[in-house]
Design an enzyme around this catalytic site. Structure first.
Site, short mmCIF file in Angstrom:
data_model
loop_
_atom_site.label_atom_id
_atom_site.label_comp_id
_atom_site.label_asym_id
_atom_site.label_seq_id
_atom_site.Cartn_x
_atom_site.Cartn_y
_atom_site.Cartn_z
N GLU A 250 0.78 -1.25 0.08
CA GLU A 250 -0.02 -0.07 0.04
C GLU A 250 0.89 1.37 0.00
O GLU A 250 0.68 2.24 -0.75
CB GLU A 250 -0.91 0.08 1.24
CG GLU A 250 -2.03 -1.01 1.06
CD GLU A 250 -3.08 -0.69 -0.19
OE1 GLU A 250 -3.19 0.26 -0.67
OE2 GLU A 250 -3.55 -1.73 -0.38
N TYR B 105 -7.02 6.09 4.16
CA TYR B 105 -7.19 5.19 3.15
C TYR B 105 -6.25 3.90 3.26
O TYR B 105 -6.72 2.79 3.55
CB TYR B 105 -6.64 5.70 1.61
CG TYR B 105 -6.36 4.52 0.86
CD1 TYR B 105 -7.30 3.57 0.30
CD2 TYR B 105 -5.09 4.00 0.69
CE1 TYR B 105 -7.22 2.52 -0.40
CE2 TYR B 105 -4.72 2.92 -0.02
CZ TYR B 105 -5.85 1.97 -0.62
OH TYR B 105 -5.56 0.87 -1.40
N ASP C 158 -9.95 4.81 -2.22
CA ASP C 158 -8.60 5.27 -2.91
C ASP C 158 -9.30 6.29 -4.13
O ASP C 158 -10.27 6.51 -4.36
CB ASP C 158 -7.60 4.23 -3.32
CG ASP C 158 -8.13 3.53 -4.69
OD1 ASP C 158 -9.48 3.37 -4.88
OD2 ASP C 158 -7.32 2.87 -5.36
N CYS D 208 -25.82 2.92 -12.88
CA CYS D 208 -24.92 4.10 -12.74
C CYS D 208 -25.78 5.50 -13.19
O CYS D 208 -26.02 5.46 -14.15
CB CYS D 208 -23.76 3.86 -13.52
SG CYS D 208 -22.57 5.35 -13.33
N CYS E 139 -18.07 2.72 -20.31
CA CYS E 139 -19.29 2.46 -19.68
C CYS E 139 -20.06 1.40 -20.25
O CYS E 139 -20.69 0.59 -19.86
CB CYS E 139 -20.20 3.66 -19.64
SG CYS E 139 -19.26 5.06 -18.97
S1 SF4 Z 1 -19.19 3.38 -13.03
FE1 SF4 Z 1 -20.34 4.42 -14.51
S2 SF4 Z 1 -19.30 6.10 -15.23
FE2 SF4 Z 1 -17.89 4.55 -14.32
S3 SF4 Z 1 -17.58 3.07 -15.94
FE3 SF4 Z 1 -19.41 2.41 -15.05
S4 SF4 Z 1 -21.12 3.10 -15.88
FE4 SF4 Z 1 -19.50 4.24 -16.60
#
Ligand code: SF4
Length: 309
Positions: free
Chosen positions: A35, A115, A133, A198, A189
């Protein structure tokens, strides 16, 4: 929430970086060391160049505590941010019998912040706590579409999202997701396991805008004094390389110029100029040229070698 936690764990099972050596040990010191090394150094460099060598030299916390600081600094040479090595050594001395298993107690030790303390407790002691983190923070900000986010809020969200059935792997999965999929720029994404729910996926980058890094340009002047295959080094007085050895600092001179090179160190962009010296009036630690690589010197000093070797 449960469905997403399970999807994340399944993704981790297939794509996670399980091979990293510090993920395959229960040795708290090894986890702690990784770490600290990973704080400012890329995973591949730590895994291939520094972690195994350092452990070979200092296999236990006690061995580290018993070693002189200059040996520890010499083994850290090239990793930069030498305060990490000094704090590691101080912490080892304070915890010869083992690191505490409580985040608050860990945070009292030199060089261990929120952290690192949580990472040690989650990955090493298998405690049911969140870890945040920079990678996980980025995922949390986007996943929960946090337009204004304080440190406390991000930790709170990480706690809300924590999978209490397998918190260690959950934290590791989020960390890998941040470094492999939810990238600072152009997050992937379309292949993200969290995309279904998300909240930030339509405009992920607006939640994690970062300030452009500002660099400081500095020009340094060093002298090179060699006698009988020994080079003159001096104890560093600057903050940058505290408790290490470096070439003697000189005023810029017009003669005996050996050459110059560029070097980057933390926020500094350095131009280093070297001059041949016939003598030096100051504290000198004579070091055999063959031992320069194993002495507590920075990578800047090692880089200068090509001008006098
Ligand atoms: S967490 Fe959300 S913003 Fe990040 S890659 Fe996945 S879908 Fe995309």
């Amino acid at each position: 929430m449960k469905k997403m936690q399970n999807t994340l764990l399944k993704w981790y099972e297939i794509f996670g970086r399980h091979e990293l050596p510090w993920r395959n040990t229960n040795d708290i010191y090894h986890i702690y060391l990784s770490e600290i090394m990973l704080q400012q150094t890329q995973v591949n460099r730590v895994r291939d160049e520094y972690y195994p060598q350092f452990l070979e030299k200092f296999p236990t916390l006690k061995a580290l505590a018993d070693a002189p600081l200059d040996e520890v600094l010499a083994s850290w040479s090239g990793l930069g941010y030498y305060s990490r090595a000094r704090n590691l050594h101080k912490t080892a001395i304070l915890s010869k019998d083992g690191l505490p298993d409580c985040p608050k107690a860990l945070e009292k030790l030199p060089g261990i912040g929120q952290y690192t303390a949580s990472a040690i407790c989650s990955f090493g002691y298998h405690q049911n706590i969140p870890v945040v983190d920079t990678n996980i923070a980025r995922v949390m900000k986007r996943y929960f579409a946090l337009e204004t986010s304080t440190n406390d809020l991000i930790w709170k969200k990480a706690d809300e999202f924590l999978n209490h059935k397998d918190s260690r792997d959950h934290n590791l999965a989020l960390m890998d997701l941040g470094s492999l999929i939810c990238l600072p720029k152009n997050p992937k994404c379309d292949i993200c396991p969290l995309q279904e729910v998300c909240l930030g996926k339509d405009e992920p980058e607006i939640y994690t805008k970062t300030k452009k890094k500002e660099y400081e340009n500095l020009e340094l002047f060093y002298g090179v004094l060699i006698q009988n295959n020994q080079i003159a080094l001096t104890p560093s007085t600057g903050k940058m390389y505290k408790k290490m050895l470096e070439l003697p600092i000189v005023d810029p001179i017009d003669e005996n110029f050996l050459g110059s090179f560029k070097h980057s160190y933390t926020k500094y962009r350095l131009t280093v100029n070297l001059y041949k010296l016939d003598s030096f009036d100051g504290d000198i630690v004579w070091t055999h040229l063959d031992k320069l690589d194993t002495s507590p010197v920075s990578s800047l000093t090692k880089k200068a070698k090509k001008f006098f070797n």
